[in-house]
Design an enzyme around this catalytic site. Sequence first.
Site, PDB file in Angstrom:
ATOM      1  N   SER A 152      48.454 -11.554 -34.635  1.00 37.34           N
ATOM      2  CA  SER A 152      47.328 -11.152 -34.561  1.00 37.34           C
ATOM      3  C   SER A 152      47.347  -9.420 -34.791  1.00 37.34           C
ATOM      4  O   SER A 152      48.389  -8.621 -34.541  1.00 37.34           O
ATOM      5  CB  SER A 152      46.826 -11.212 -32.911  1.00 37.34           C
ATOM      6  OG  SER A 152      45.520 -10.561 -32.719  1.00 37.34           O
ATOM      7  N   TYR A 184      48.250 -10.164 -23.992  1.00 31.64           N
ATOM      8  CA  TYR A 184      48.397 -11.001 -25.244  1.00 31.64           C
ATOM      9  C   TYR A 184      48.943 -10.114 -26.309  1.00 31.64           C
ATOM     10  O   TYR A 184      49.688 -10.389 -27.140  1.00 31.64           O
ATOM     11  CB  TYR A 184      46.944 -11.204 -25.797  1.00 31.64           C
ATOM     12  CG  TYR A 184      46.585 -11.653 -26.784  1.00 31.64           C
ATOM     13  CD1 TYR A 184      46.731 -13.064 -27.136  1.00 31.64           C
ATOM     14  CD2 TYR A 184      45.924 -11.026 -28.037  1.00 31.64           C
ATOM     15  CE1 TYR A 184      46.584 -13.856 -28.139  1.00 31.64           C
ATOM     16  CE2 TYR A 184      45.740 -11.634 -29.094  1.00 31.64           C
ATOM     17  CZ  TYR A 184      45.932 -12.903 -29.426  1.00 31.64           C
ATOM     18  OH  TYR A 184      45.667 -13.831 -30.457  1.00 31.64           O
TER      19      TYR A 184
HETATM   20  N1  LIG Z   1      40.503 -16.496 -32.824  1.00 37.21           N
HETATM   21  C1  LIG Z   1      40.859 -15.066 -33.049  1.00 37.21           C
HETATM   22  O1  LIG Z   1      40.116 -14.233 -33.395  1.00 37.21           O
HETATM   23  C2  LIG Z   1      42.324 -14.986 -33.399  1.00 37.21           C
HETATM   24  C3  LIG Z   1      42.624 -13.626 -33.927  1.00 37.21           C
HETATM   25  C4  LIG Z   1      44.104 -13.565 -33.931  1.00 37.21           C
HETATM   26  C5  LIG Z   1      44.967 -14.353 -33.840  1.00 37.21           C
HETATM   27  N2  LIG Z   1      44.798 -15.835 -33.295  1.00 37.21           N
HETATM   28  C6  LIG Z   1      45.703 -16.400 -32.938  1.00 37.21           C
HETATM   29  O2  LIG Z   1      45.355 -17.689 -33.752  1.00 37.21           O
HETATM   30  C7  LIG Z   1      45.928 -18.880 -33.131  1.00 37.21           C
HETATM   31  C8  LIG Z   1      45.037 -20.057 -32.883  1.00 37.21           C
HETATM   32  O3  LIG Z   1      44.056 -19.411 -31.967  1.00 37.21           O
HETATM   33  P1  LIG Z   1      42.567 -20.065 -32.120  1.00 37.21           P
HETATM   34  O4  LIG Z   1      41.744 -18.664 -32.191  1.00 37.21           O
HETATM   35  O5  LIG Z   1      42.313 -20.783 -33.423  1.00 37.21           O
HETATM   36  O6  LIG Z   1      42.228 -20.620 -30.859  1.00 37.21           O
HETATM   37  P2  LIG Z   1      42.324 -22.126 -30.269  1.00 37.21           P
HETATM   38  O7  LIG Z   1      41.307 -22.747 -30.951  1.00 37.21           O
HETATM   39  O8  LIG Z   1      42.179 -21.917 -28.771  1.00 37.21           O
HETATM   40  O9  LIG Z   1      43.804 -22.661 -30.482  1.00 37.21           O
HETATM   41  C9  LIG Z   1      44.796 -22.524 -30.082  1.00 37.21           C
HETATM   42  C10 LIG Z   1      45.787 -23.675 -30.141  1.00 37.21           C
HETATM   43  O10 LIG Z   1      47.157 -23.678 -29.436  1.00 37.21           O
HETATM   44  C11 LIG Z   1      47.257 -24.791 -28.724  1.00 37.21           C
HETATM   45  N3  LIG Z   1      48.021 -24.760 -27.506  1.00 37.21           N
HETATM   46  C12 LIG Z   1      47.865 -23.743 -26.563  1.00 37.21           C
HETATM   47  N4  LIG Z   1      48.578 -23.860 -25.710  1.00 37.21           N
HETATM   48  C13 LIG Z   1      49.602 -24.676 -26.058  1.00 37.21           C
HETATM   49  C14 LIG Z   1      50.757 -25.373 -25.565  1.00 37.21           C
HETATM   50  N5  LIG Z   1      51.441 -25.115 -24.122  1.00 37.21           N
HETATM   51  N6  LIG Z   1      51.199 -26.195 -26.171  1.00 37.21           N
HETATM   52  C15 LIG Z   1      50.912 -26.763 -27.450  1.00 37.21           C
HETATM   53  N7  LIG Z   1      49.838 -26.266 -28.120  1.00 37.21           N
HETATM   54  C16 LIG Z   1      49.039 -25.358 -27.252  1.00 37.21           C
HETATM   55  C17 LIG Z   1      45.981 -25.452 -28.372  1.00 37.21           C
HETATM   56  O11 LIG Z   1      45.886 -26.777 -28.199  1.00 37.21           O
HETATM   57  P3  LIG Z   1      45.713 -27.622 -27.049  1.00 37.21           P
HETATM   58  O12 LIG Z   1      44.980 -26.745 -25.911  1.00 37.21           O
HETATM   59  O13 LIG Z   1      45.630 -28.955 -27.422  1.00 37.21           O
HETATM   60  O14 LIG Z   1      47.562 -27.814 -26.328  1.00 37.21           O
HETATM   61  C18 LIG Z   1      45.178 -25.037 -29.684  1.00 37.21           C
HETATM   62  O15 LIG Z   1      45.417 -26.092 -30.923  1.00 37.21           O
HETATM   63  C19 LIG Z   1      46.542 -18.319 -31.768  1.00 37.21           C
HETATM   64  O16 LIG Z   1      47.907 -17.726 -31.915  1.00 37.21           O
HETATM   65  C20 LIG Z   1      46.025 -16.955 -31.530  1.00 37.21           C
HETATM   66  O17 LIG Z   1      46.641 -16.122 -30.601  1.00 37.21           O
HETATM   67  C21 LIG Z   1      43.431 -16.015 -33.141  1.00 37.21           C
END
Ligand SMILES: NC(=O)c1ccc[n+]([C@@H]2O[C@H](COP(=O)([O-])OP(=O)(O)OC[C@H]3O[C@@H](n4cnc5c(N)ncnc54)[C@H](OP(=O)(O)O)[C@@H]3O)[C@@H](O)[C@H]2O)c1
Length: 263
Positions: A150, A163
């Site tokens: 991120s 985070y």
């Molecule tokens: N959205 C943003 O603005 C943003 C910006 C920068 C970086 N990111 C990064 O992008 C990545 C994806 O995030 P997102 O925004 O798409 O959010 P999201 O929709 O909440 O996705 C998070 C994913 O991580 C999985 N996860 C969480 N805990 C887990 C565990 N203990 N074991 C296995 N899987 C787990 C969740 O699945 P389950 O709950 O089914 O396990 C889900 O599939 C993350 O690393 C986040 O930090 C996001």
Amino acid sequence: MALFHRALNPPLADWSGRRAWIVGASSGIGRATASALHGLGAQVIVSARDGAALRDFVHGHPGSLALPLDVTNAQAVRDAAVAARRIAAGPLDLVLYCAGHYRPLRATDFELAEAQRHLDVNYGGVLHLLDAVLPMLLAAGHGHLSLVGSVAGYRGLPMSLAYGPTKAALHNLAENLYLDLHAHGLGVSIINPGFVQTPLTAQNSFKMPALITADEAARHMLRGWAKGRFEMNFPRRFTRWLRLLRCLPDAWYFSAVRRATGA
Ligand SMILES: NC(=O)c1ccc[n+]([C@@H]2O[C@H](COP(=O)([O-])OP(=O)(O)OC[C@H]3O[C@@H](n4cnc5c(N)ncnc54)[C@H](OP(=O)(O)O)[C@@H]3O)[C@@H](O)[C@H]2O)c1
């Protein structure tokens, strides 16, 4: 200038018949990327904890496969890696770590359990994945390892106490992996998105600048892999400023962040 645009990884452009394992694919960026890769002809294996969401994905994406797991369980990740390797009709072309946990946290309301949860999911889970896949990627001498970090890992930000450090660690880890694995024919990349509309950011109460959809994020990632990028950051209209802020002296940086966020 050519030095800056040189492909640092073997470009991944033609996904037809390629095999991709996406960890953290039940929602958001991971799910959108899995869907985009499937649309380009890749065999997609999706993992996360939510088995029902994964089954729903498989139902809508024929030929894909679900391997539910919790990334905090090293044995579960190892077992899934063996299964992914067995299911895939050849060596994995892409292993994408997209699992992530985020809760806003400040030092004035510190919660140890919350800070440790970030570490376990955002960083510890990657170590579990490395333990599980590095031997098979090295044996194959083929494949690409991508970690979703991120821009919050660039420097300190308000509400990012738990985070941000995990994402900074991922960037450093990816650089180390690149240095060690490039000579073995393996690709390594770090993906640093700005704000993407997903369940993870739905909890943010402030207006997120340059917010993009998960499908847009997936398209940026596909472009980055096709160009053999090491770091992908997007959308550039937002991340170019953050990259610039990264270079500021501390006093200027803290003052700029305070002015921009009111923190
Ligand atoms: N959205 C943003 O603005 C943003 C910006 C920068 C970086 N990111 C990064 O992008 C990545 C994806 O995030 P997102 O925004 O798409 O959010 P999201 O929709 O909440 O996705 C998070 C994913 O991580 C999985 N996860 C969480 N805990 C887990 C565990 N203990 N074991 C296995 N899987 C787990 C969740 O699945 P389950 O709950 O089914 O396990 C889900 O599939 C993350 O690393 C986040 O930090 C996001």
